[in-house]
Design a protein around this motif. Structure first.
Motif, short mmCIF file in Angstrom:
data_model
loop_
_atom_site.label_atom_id
_atom_site.label_comp_id
_atom_site.label_asym_id
_atom_site.label_seq_id
_atom_site.Cartn_x
_atom_site.Cartn_y
_atom_site.Cartn_z
N ASP A 5 0.85 -1.19 0.00
CA ASP A 5 0.00 0.00 0.00
C ASP A 5 0.88 1.24 0.00
N PRO A 6 0.90 2.01 -1.11
CA PRO A 6 1.79 3.17 -1.17
C PRO A 6 1.38 4.28 -0.21
N LYS A 7 0.19 4.19 0.38
CA LYS A 7 -0.24 5.23 1.32
C LYS A 7 0.34 5.00 2.71
N VAL A 8 0.89 3.80 2.95
CA VAL A 8 1.47 3.48 4.24
C VAL A 8 2.93 3.10 4.02
N LEU A 9 3.80 4.04 4.33
CA LEU A 9 5.23 3.83 4.18
C LEU A 9 5.87 3.70 5.54
N SER A 10 6.91 2.88 5.62
CA SER A 10 7.68 2.81 6.87
C SER A 10 8.53 4.07 6.97
N THR A 11 9.05 4.30 8.14
CA THR A 11 9.98 5.41 8.35
C THR A 11 11.14 5.32 7.37
N GLN A 12 11.69 4.12 7.24
CA GLN A 12 12.82 3.92 6.34
C GLN A 12 12.42 4.15 4.89
N ASP A 13 11.20 3.71 4.51
CA ASP A 13 10.72 3.96 3.15
C ASP A 13 10.72 5.45 2.84
N CYS A 14 10.27 6.24 3.79
CA CYS A 14 10.22 7.70 3.60
C CYS A 14 11.62 8.27 3.38
N LEU A 15 12.58 7.81 4.15
CA LEU A 15 13.95 8.31 4.00
C LEU A 15 14.53 7.89 2.65
N VAL A 16 14.30 6.65 2.26
CA VAL A 16 14.79 6.16 0.97
C VAL A 16 14.12 6.93 -0.17
N ALA A 17 12.82 7.13 -0.08
CA ALA A 17 12.10 7.87 -1.13
C ALA A 17 12.65 9.29 -1.28
#
Length: 140
Positions: A5-17
């Motif tokens: 679900d692209p609406k729910v990102l992990s903290t790490q996903d946000c940093l990588v993005a």
């Protein structure tokens, strides 16, 4: 929480993005930038339990959003919704490191860094210190 679900990102996903967005901002993802992202994910404590497949998912998400008219706004919305505020400066520091990794700052990278500062409400004095640190780490 669905990993797809692209609406729910992990903290790490946000940093990588955020890092991928800076790298892709000039439409020329350089090897030095990719190596900087990989090194951050491999070595920083915040990524200790991060699934490396997340990098591919975040790349696909960023590229998909960059193709949309309001994609950058959507990306910042996802980051603000899923990244704890205490890590906003971390996101900016990682973005600065990626931008500085290849030794040149394209105008598009500078504009995106400015947008990140604004969207994440990074204090100008703190931003200057973060930028100076990135510059010092990447001097040749």
């Amino acid at each position: 929480m669905s990993r797809t679900d692209p609406k729910v990102l992990s903290t790490q996903d946000c940093l990588v993005a955020t890092m991928i967005a800076v790298s892709a901002s000039d439409a020329n993802i350089r090897t030095a930038e990719l190596m900087k992202i990989q090194a951050a994910v491999n070595h920083l404590p915040i990524f200790a339990d991060y699934d490396i497949d997340g990098m591919k998912r975040m790349s696909e998400l960023v590229f998909e959003l960059f193709e949309q008219e309001d994609g950058l706004d959507a990306l910042f919305g996802l980051i603000r919704a899923n990244l704890p505020e205490r890590l906003y400066e971390t996101a900016y520091a990682l973005a600065c490191d990626v931008a500085a990794a290849d030794g040149t700052l394209a105008e598009t990278e500078l504009r995106l860094l400015e947008e990140i500062r604004y969207e994440l409400n990074i204090d100008r004095l703190h931003a200057a210190a973060i930028e100076r640190g990135a510059r010092a780490r990447h001097m040749t």
